[in-house]
Design a protein around this motif. Sequence first.
Motif, short mmCIF file in Angstrom:
data_model
loop_
_atom_site.label_atom_id
_atom_site.label_comp_id
_atom_site.label_asym_id
_atom_site.label_seq_id
_atom_site.Cartn_x
_atom_site.Cartn_y
_atom_site.Cartn_z
N VAL A 197 -38.06 27.11 18.49
CA VAL A 197 -38.00 28.26 19.39
C VAL A 197 -38.89 29.39 18.85
O VAL A 197 -39.64 30.02 19.59
N ARG A 198 -38.83 29.64 17.55
CA ARG A 198 -39.69 30.67 16.95
C ARG A 198 -41.16 30.30 17.08
O ARG A 198 -42.01 31.16 17.33
N ARG A 241 -26.57 26.02 23.17
CA ARG A 241 -27.21 26.43 21.92
C ARG A 241 -28.65 26.86 22.18
O ARG A 241 -29.12 27.87 21.67
N GLU A 271 -32.03 34.90 21.29
CA GLU A 271 -32.08 35.55 19.98
C GLU A 271 -33.49 36.01 19.61
O GLU A 271 -33.65 37.00 18.91
N VAL A 272 -34.52 35.29 20.08
CA VAL A 272 -35.89 35.68 19.74
C VAL A 272 -36.54 36.51 20.85
O VAL A 272 -37.72 36.82 20.77
N ASP A 296 -34.36 24.00 18.64
CA ASP A 296 -33.79 24.38 17.35
C ASP A 296 -34.47 25.68 16.92
O ASP A 296 -35.47 26.09 17.51
N ARG A 297 -33.91 26.34 15.95
CA ARG A 297 -34.38 27.67 15.56
C ARG A 297 -35.88 27.68 15.24
O ARG A 297 -36.62 28.55 15.70
N GLN A 298 -36.36 26.73 14.47
CA GLN A 298 -37.77 26.69 14.08
C GLN A 298 -38.67 26.48 15.30
O GLN A 298 -39.69 27.16 15.44
N ARG A 347 -28.78 30.32 23.64
CA ARG A 347 -28.56 31.33 22.59
C ARG A 347 -29.80 31.50 21.72
O ARG A 347 -30.22 32.63 21.44
N LEU A 348 -30.42 30.40 21.30
CA LEU A 348 -31.59 30.48 20.41
C LEU A 348 -32.76 31.19 21.08
O LEU A 348 -33.43 32.02 20.45
N TYR A 349 -33.03 30.86 22.33
CA TYR A 349 -34.13 31.51 23.03
C TYR A 349 -33.85 33.01 23.20
O TYR A 349 -34.74 33.84 23.00
#
Length: 172
Positions: free
Chosen positions: A107-108, A146, A153-154, A103-105, A149-151
């Motif tokens: 992955v960051r 998903r 993106e960062v 999830d976004r959190q 994509r998330l990985y």
Amino acid sequence: MLFSPMTSAANEKKLTYFGVEVTKRCNLRCPHCFTDAGNKGHPGPEPEQLQQLIADLVDVGAKNIAFSGGEPLLRKDLEAAMHHGLARGVRAYSLVTNGFLADRQRVRSLKAAGLEAVQISLDGVDARDHAAVRACSPRAFYRALRGIRLYREVGIVVDVAMILTRACLLYT
């Protein structure tokens, strides 16, 4: 120290890349999995043991560490262990995952802890193939997409691992 590598004057090559299976637990139960993962799999080393293992690997020359499992993202202490390794001299981490739990959190958080590359399993050409190969819900295919994509993106490098079967290749 956990182990001691043998070196000789003729072979001064140092090992700098190590793989660590951090758990045998997994949120999926793929029939082809060599770790025989599942929720009843071994959870892996205790947090302090994982940090000590990373320290021991650094002591023998580790600069890059790859985490695998089971599903490494089931470990809630992964980032703490990674930060511990960064403080000891690890340059970068990579991860092998099914992508489902990204999830976004998270992955960051992994990026901040030194994650530079990830390998995500995406089997077949569509959700039906993925579900057939992995004996899971088609939802896992979309969760893996998903995750990719998330990985990305960062700025984390993403490699896709795929199992193709005869049935997938003969898809009509």
